[in-house]
Write an enzyme that holds these catalytic residues in place. Structure first.
Site, PDB file in Angstrom:
ATOM      1  N   SER A 207      32.661   9.929  -5.523  1.00  0.00           N
ATOM      2  CA  SER A 207      32.949   8.845  -4.608  1.00  0.00           C
ATOM      3  C   SER A 207      31.661   8.004  -4.210  1.00  0.00           C
ATOM      4  O   SER A 207      31.687   6.876  -3.883  1.00  0.00           O
ATOM      5  CB  SER A 207      33.917   9.074  -3.526  1.00  0.00           C
ATOM      6  OG  SER A 207      33.016   9.942  -2.588  1.00  0.00           O
TER       7      SER A 207
ATOM      8  N   LYS B 142      26.100   6.019   2.926  1.00  0.00           N
ATOM      9  CA  LYS B 142      27.336   6.021   2.380  1.00  0.00           C
ATOM     10  C   LYS B 142      28.244   5.673   3.631  1.00  0.00           C
ATOM     11  O   LYS B 142      28.126   6.158   4.848  1.00  0.00           O
ATOM     12  CB  LYS B 142      27.762   7.344   1.891  1.00  0.00           C
ATOM     13  CG  LYS B 142      29.199   7.133   1.173  1.00  0.00           C
ATOM     14  CD  LYS B 142      29.528   8.767   0.622  1.00  0.00           C
ATOM     15  CE  LYS B 142      31.059   8.671  -0.155  1.00  0.00           C
ATOM     16  NZ  LYS B 142      31.212   9.794  -0.885  1.00  0.00           N
TER      17      LYS B 142
ATOM     18  N   SER C 177      31.392  14.536  -5.411  1.00  0.00           N
ATOM     19  CA  SER C 177      31.345  13.028  -5.036  1.00  0.00           C
ATOM     20  C   SER C 177      29.738  12.740  -4.695  1.00  0.00           C
ATOM     21  O   SER C 177      29.330  11.450  -4.625  1.00  0.00           O
ATOM     22  CB  SER C 177      31.905  12.936  -3.756  1.00  0.00           C
ATOM     23  OG  SER C 177      33.426  12.736  -4.283  1.00  0.00           O
TER      24      SER C 177
END
Length: 413
Positions: free
Chosen positions: A145, A70, A169
């Site tokens: 996210s 990420k 997330s």
């Protein structure tokens, strides 16, 4: 390698394939890069792809395993944007603690994945670099996210990935994309090198294709880190050790508050079937109450923006990141932050600054922290009698891209 094999390939299968000579670590990495080059332009799971081999792969627990990271986790020498225009050209100067652990275990890194700006969102629609599409249905969001990481794993563009989880997330995009997402207990995994959103809530964790792979990655990621004062000095256990054992007489709590209004009927039916399967396998289920759950979202959306307001103060156009020249220092601050932050980041900064302001701190932030304590006590009371708590990850299935225009509706997702 057959195209469908990528979607199913697990860490254990990579280990076996390399050991038997079916493929080498470098051959596997190049095959994944070819697939990413072909499919990512439509999916937008990756923001950057590492075409050059970044590290030698020692013969550790993850030797040759291709991972996605990420893009709010620092990886030395690579751009780390956190999904924001303000960091679009920011190049990390050091590895996050989890990256160092993965390197030592022999993993390879394919690239950095898309996310909502500074991890603020439930769909990646808040990313400055475009939305990530759900591999199961490209008209729908991949969640957020960590939507890019979830999509990469689901589409077979990585064997596994790292995400970060503040208020869902990792877990929510994993649910939307049909993969396994794990938020470790706070302090189990070091946050050093993670671009902070809400420091008392953030955790780094894995997204994988099965539970074994999540447990194996947690083995590697766990441990005390002197660079993170909130990491806990607890023994590192083998999280894979009990996965194949029967669950007869496992005590399972089912909170009644998790099955109230707002829960989609499809989600409710699916979770109910899963609970029935646990019962068939010998688990003992019982309905319980978490009475303060109804206040959780309100408390979260006071505590989180307050910490966002503090953490994002460092992005000022002076030390690093986007800089817009102004007539004086204050004007430079205002111009840089106005141009660099997106609408959701600005919204949460303003909410958090208000909650922390003189005259409102006790009424909002302090009260929210007290409610947080009550919620925690509810969980502690249940865990005195039960082994696990079971419930839905998210109230709905993946929604259409562009469907949720109202920020409040997105917060409920």
């Amino acid at each position: 390698m057959e195209a469908d094999r990528f979607k199913q390939l697990t860490i254990r299968e990579v280990q076996t394939g390399i050991k038997t000579g079916e493929f080498s670590a470098e051959e596997l990495r190049k095959e994944f890069l070819t697939k990413i080059e072909k499919e990512n332009p439509n999916l937008n799971a990756y923001l950057s792809v590492f075409s050059e081999k970044l590290t030698d792969t020692p013969a550790g627990a993850l030797h040759g395993v291709p991972l996605a990271i990420k893009d709010n986790i620092n990886l030395a020498g690579q751009i780390t944007t956190a999904g924001s225009k303000i960091l679009a050209s920011h190049r990390s100067v050091y590895d996050a603690a989890v990256i160092s652990k993965l390197r030592a275990a022999g993993a390879t890194f394919l690239g950095k994945t898309n996310l909502d700006e500074f991890a603020m969102g439930s769909s990646t629609e808040n990313s400055a670099f475009g939305v990530t599409k759900n591999p199961c249905d490209p008209t729908r969001v991949a969640g957020g996210s960590s939507g890019g990481s979830a999509a990469a794993v689901a589409a077979g563009l990585a064997v596994a990935a790292l995400g970060s989880d503040t208020g869902g997330s990792i877990r929510q995009p994993a649910a939307f994309c049909g993969v396994v997402g794990l938020k470790p207990t706070y302090g189990r995994v070091s946050r050093h090198g993670l671009i902070a959103m809400a420091s008392s809530l953030d955790q780094i964790g894995p997204l994988t294709k099965n539970v074994f792979d999540s447990a194996l990655l947690l083995n590697v990621l766990s441990g005390r880190d002197p660079m993170d004062s909130t990491s806990v000095d607890q023994p590192i256990v083998d999280f894979t050790a009990n996965l194949d054992k029967p669950i007869k007489n496992l005590k399972v709590a089912v909170p009644k508050e998790y099955f109230g209004s707002g829960l989609d009927s499809q989600v409710s039916e699916t979770v109910t079937r899963a609970i029935s399967q646990l019962q068939e396998l010998g688990a003992k289920t019982e309905t319980v109450s978490l009475p303060h759950s109804q206040y959780a979202l309100a408390a979260y959306y006071l505590i989180m923006p307050a910490e966002v307001s503090s953490n994002l103060a460092r992005f000022d156009g002076v030390r690093y990141g986007l800089a817009e020249a102004g007539d004086d220092l204050l004007d430079t601050y205002l111009a840089s932050r106005s141009a660099g932050f997106g609408a959701e980041a600005k919204r949460r900064i303003m909410l958090g600054t208000y909650a922390l302001s003189a005259g409102y701190y006790d009424a909002y932030y302090l009260r929210a922290q007290k409610v947080r304590t009550l919620i925690r006590q509810d969980f502690e009371k249940v865990f005195e009698k039960f082994d696990i708590i079971v419930g839905p990850t998210t109230p709905t299935t993946a929604f259409k891209i562009g469907e949720k225009k109202d920020p409040l509706a997105m917060y409920l997702a």
